[in-house]
Write a protein that holds these residues in place. Structure first.
Motif, PDB file in Angstrom:
ATOM      1  N   ASN A   1     -16.000  45.153 -69.521  1.00 57.50           N
ATOM      2  CA  ASN A   1     -15.845  43.865 -70.188  1.00 57.50           C
ATOM      3  C   ASN A   1     -14.443  43.806 -70.789  1.00 57.50           C
ATOM      4  O   ASN A   1     -14.160  44.566 -71.713  1.00 57.50           O
ATOM      5  CB  ASN A   1     -16.893  43.705 -71.284  1.00 57.50           C
ATOM      6  N   PRO A   2     -13.569  42.981 -70.219  1.00 54.36           N
ATOM      7  CA  PRO A   2     -13.753  41.941 -69.203  1.00 54.36           C
ATOM      8  C   PRO A   2     -14.120  42.521 -67.831  1.00 54.36           C
ATOM      9  O   PRO A   2     -13.882  43.688 -67.563  1.00 54.36           O
ATOM     10  CB  PRO A   2     -12.392  41.243 -69.158  1.00 54.36           C
ATOM     11  N   PHE A   3     -14.683  41.644 -66.966  1.00 47.53           N
ATOM     12  CA  PHE A   3     -15.086  42.072 -65.634  1.00 47.53           C
ATOM     13  C   PHE A   3     -14.517  41.117 -64.589  1.00 47.53           C
ATOM     14  O   PHE A   3     -14.096  40.003 -64.894  1.00 47.53           O
ATOM     15  CB  PHE A   3     -16.614  42.115 -65.532  1.00 47.53           C
ATOM     16  N   ARG A   4     -14.518  41.582 -63.351  1.00 47.50           N
ATOM     17  CA  ARG A   4     -14.111  40.743 -62.222  1.00 47.50           C
ATOM     18  C   ARG A   4     -15.239  40.570 -61.217  1.00 47.50           C
ATOM     19  O   ARG A   4     -15.434  39.493 -60.669  1.00 47.50           O
ATOM     20  CB  ARG A   4     -12.885  41.334 -61.528  1.00 47.50           C
ATOM     21  N   GLU A   5     -16.000  41.644 -60.984  1.00 46.74           N
ATOM     22  CA  GLU A   5     -17.075  41.568 -59.989  1.00 46.74           C
ATOM     23  C   GLU A   5     -18.369  42.149 -60.561  1.00 46.74           C
ATOM     24  O   GLU A   5     -19.137  41.450 -61.196  1.00 46.74           O
ATOM     25  CB  GLU A   5     -16.645  42.288 -58.706  1.00 46.74           C
ATOM     26  N   ALA A   6     -18.583  43.449 -60.360  1.00 49.41           N
ATOM     27  CA  ALA A   6     -19.840  44.066 -60.771  1.00 49.41           C
ATOM     28  C   ALA A   6     -19.847  44.373 -62.267  1.00 49.41           C
ATOM     29  O   ALA A   6     -18.828  44.753 -62.847  1.00 49.41           O
ATOM     30  CB  ALA A   6     -20.076  45.345 -59.978  1.00 49.41           C
TER      31      ALA A   6
ATOM     32  N   THR B   1     -27.076  47.028 -61.928  1.00 49.74           N
ATOM     33  CA  THR B   1     -25.743  46.502 -61.648  1.00 49.74           C
ATOM     34  C   THR B   1     -25.884  45.077 -61.151  1.00 49.74           C
ATOM     35  O   THR B   1     -26.635  44.812 -60.198  1.00 49.74           O
ATOM     36  CB  THR B   1     -25.017  47.359 -60.601  1.00 49.74           C
ATOM     37  N   TRP B   2     -25.190  44.176 -61.804  1.00 57.21           N
ATOM     38  CA  TRP B   2     -25.256  42.752 -61.452  1.00 57.21           C
ATOM     39  C   TRP B   2     -23.909  42.310 -60.889  1.00 57.21           C
ATOM     40  O   TRP B   2     -22.853  42.667 -61.424  1.00 57.21           O
ATOM     41  CB  TRP B   2     -25.611  41.926 -62.693  1.00 57.21           C
ATOM     42  N   ASP B   3     -23.953  41.538 -59.816  1.00 59.57           N
ATOM     43  CA  ASP B   3     -22.737  41.061 -59.160  1.00 59.57           C
ATOM     44  C   ASP B   3     -22.357  39.691 -59.716  1.00 59.57           C
ATOM     45  O   ASP B   3     -23.038  38.696 -59.468  1.00 59.57           O
ATOM     46  CB  ASP B   3     -22.963  40.973 -57.647  1.00 59.57           C
ATOM     47  N   GLY B   4     -21.261  39.642 -60.470  1.00 58.91           N
ATOM     48  CA  GLY B   4     -20.802  38.384 -61.051  1.00 58.91           C
ATOM     49  C   GLY B   4     -19.568  37.833 -60.374  1.00 58.91           C
ATOM     50  O   GLY B   4     -18.875  36.981 -60.947  1.00 58.91           O
ATOM     51  N   SER B   5     -19.289  38.278 -59.169  1.00 64.63           N
ATOM     52  CA  SER B   5     -18.045  37.882 -58.498  1.00 64.63           C
ATOM     53  C   SER B   5     -17.996  36.396 -58.182  1.00 64.63           C
ATOM     54  O   SER B   5     -16.910  35.815 -58.074  1.00 64.63           O
ATOM     55  CB  SER B   5     -17.867  38.696 -57.211  1.00 64.63           C
TER      56      SER B   5
END
Length: 527
Positions: A453-458, A498-502
């Protein structure tokens, strides 16, 4: 409600509204009276006192631009203040204060007031309700955010609240508001972050151990019992009592509602309460008609309001100075909008756009930020004062320079990037050490972590289920659910997914865990 059932619910940590004479506490009861509540030690944590000027304050009557006085007189032939009655400000030949605002002017002369001229935001909304929400949430004019800027800061500083609170690190309310309900300013991403005192009478009833009489019926007896148990079980209410007992030798205040609120706030701060925000309000600034006495414009409704505000703030600052806590207290006024340049035919002014705000207190760098508003040569009823300083830039600076939030973290609290306004506070003030902030972050009980955090994908979500239905949701800044990584029944224990936020666009999001009666929210920044 059976007494045994009530006690069971309190012990289980159920969120209950306090019922002691309307004394509003928006929190989770987490411990019986006395737990974790040792003596209140003096603390140097900084506090910010927010004063809402409800209704839309008239900036041109509060501060008159002397370099354009002829235009001001032309715009307001019926209510313009006489130039020779205005209060001069040392070092400023082109700006003067309303003669009734003498308390604030005296503080300015002592170097304890920072005037921020023409505060506002782009594309302003002139509805009282919507404009107030914008100022309290720090949103853009075209977006709706259900949390407040102060509430989000408190959630950043104390991320585990309300689970495990109060605790040894923070045994007191995070914020205190004197008003009948909690304002949007103090709403966090998942819950209210403050303690509400409905009015000054409720406060003094609490100190005296009094409560409003219950009806003489079986239901009334039950209500009286609930009130009694609620009063005894609220450790935050006990913190209020303990702090109040420590500071009783106060300065004399004017006999006005705002002054009475500020007197309570000064007493709580001097008594050692570690609350970071205090909120009070004064209404009546919606001066569409009879704003000033046309036979003597220095008198009238607006003059009375400014005198109440100035005198109350002056007394408050004198009081906290005598009580020895002035160095840890700053204050700020805000109003949902200003008024139009020209007066109307009812001897008042209509809803406008930009207006000045005031920061006050010993830590404030005295002076003026911004320039005098530019008045039109031939003013009409539709003319407004344009924004020069975005109020959210003031908030950003308060977070960075007063509450010591690292610059990189400020956008996640305010939901957007805003430039800072230099020079609002005195230079050289010491900030929180990283170890103190880490103590705040670790206080309470953590049920949810999100990394990176911050994130870009997972994003790795590490959470604890209390057993039973468990949900983990991702929400955008408006509160809309954009993803549900977890939803179902789970046995009690720790879990990791694991959650994908891409697929989400860049911005600020909230990750919320709901498991049984427990809720916890984390702020996520997507780059």
């Amino acid at each position: 409600m059976k007494r045994r059932s009530f006690i069971k619910n309190v012990a289980a940590g159920v969120a209950l509204p306090s019922l002691l004479g309307g004394f509003g506490v928006r929190l989770h009861a987490t411990a019986p009276l006395g737990r974790l509540m040792s003596a209140l030690d003096a603390d140097n944590d900084r506090a910010l006192v927010l004063i809402q000027l409800d209704g839309g304050n008239d900036g041109l009557a509060t501060l008159s631009p002397l370099d354009q006085y002829d235009r001001l007189k032309k715009a307001r032939p019926n209510i313009a203040l006489p130039e020779n009655r205005l209060l001069p400000l040392t070092g400023l030949s082109t700006l003067a204060m309303h003669p009734a605002f003498i308390g604030m002017r005296n503080l300015y002369e002592e170097g304890q007031v920072r005037i921020v001229q023409n505060a506002g935001y782009p594309n302003p909304n002139l509805s009282h309700f919507r404009a107030t929400d914008i100022w309290m949430s720090a949103s853009h004019a075209d977006e709706f955010i259900g949390s407040g800027w102060a509430g989000r800061y408190l959630a950043y500083e104390y991320p585990n609240f309300p689970i495990g609170y109060p605790n040894a690190n923070m045994p007191h309310p995070l914020a205190v508001e004197i008003g009948y309900s909690m304002s949007l300013s103090l709403m966090g991403p998942q819950t209210g972050m403050g303690f509400v005192i409905p009015d000054t009478q409720s406060y003094y009833q609490l100190l005296a151990g009094e409560q409003a009489p219950a009806p003489n019926t079986p239901a009334g007896e039950q209500l009286a019992y609930v009130r009694l148990i609620a009063q005894q079980s609220r450790v935050f209410a006990q913190a209020i009592l303990d702090a109040s007992k420590k500071a009783t030798n106060q300065a004399t205040y004017p006999d006005t509602p705002l002054a009475a609120k500020l007197k309570i706030i000064a007493r709580l701060i001097a008594g050692g309460l570690k609350s970071r925000f205090y909120l009070a309000s004064i209404g009546g600034f919606d001066t569409h008609a009879q704003q000033a006495d046309t036979s003597d414009p220095t008198k009238g409704a607006h003059a009375q309001l400014l005198q109440q505000l100035g005198d109350a703030v002056w007394a408050f600052c004198q009081d906290i100075q005598a009580l020895g806590v002035a160095d840890r207290v700053a204050g700020m006024t805000f109003s949902e909008f200003g008024r139009r340049v020209a007066s109307n035919f009812s001897d008042g002014t209509d809803h406008g756009e930009a207006a000045p705000l005031f920061l006050f207190g010993t830590p404030v760098a005295g002076g003026v930020t911004g320039s005098n508003p530019k008045l039109p040569l031939n003013p009409t009823l539709n003319d407004n004062l344009p924004m020069e300083v975005d109020f959210r830039s003031v908030y950003a600076t308060v977070l960075r320079d007063w509450f010591c939030v690292p610059e990189a973290d400020v956008p996640s609290i305010l939901m957007h990037q805003h430039p800072f306004v230099n020079g609002l506070f005195r230079p050289g003030m010491a900030c929180l050490t990283s170890s103190v902030r880490e103590d705040h972050w670790e206080a309470g009980r953590s049920l949810l972590t999100c990394r990176p955090n911050p994130f870009r994908e997972a994003v790795v979500l590490d959470y604890e289920s209390t057993g039973g239905p468990t949900v983990v949701q991702i929400l955008d800044a408006s509160g809309r659910i954009v993803a549900t990584p977890v939803s179902g029944w789970q046995a009690q224990g720790r879990y990791q997914i694991t959650w994908d936020g891409s697929a989400l666009p860049a911005g600020v999001y909230f990750c919320r865990l709901v498991s049984g009666q427990a809720q916890q929210t984390r702020t996520l920044q997507k780059h």
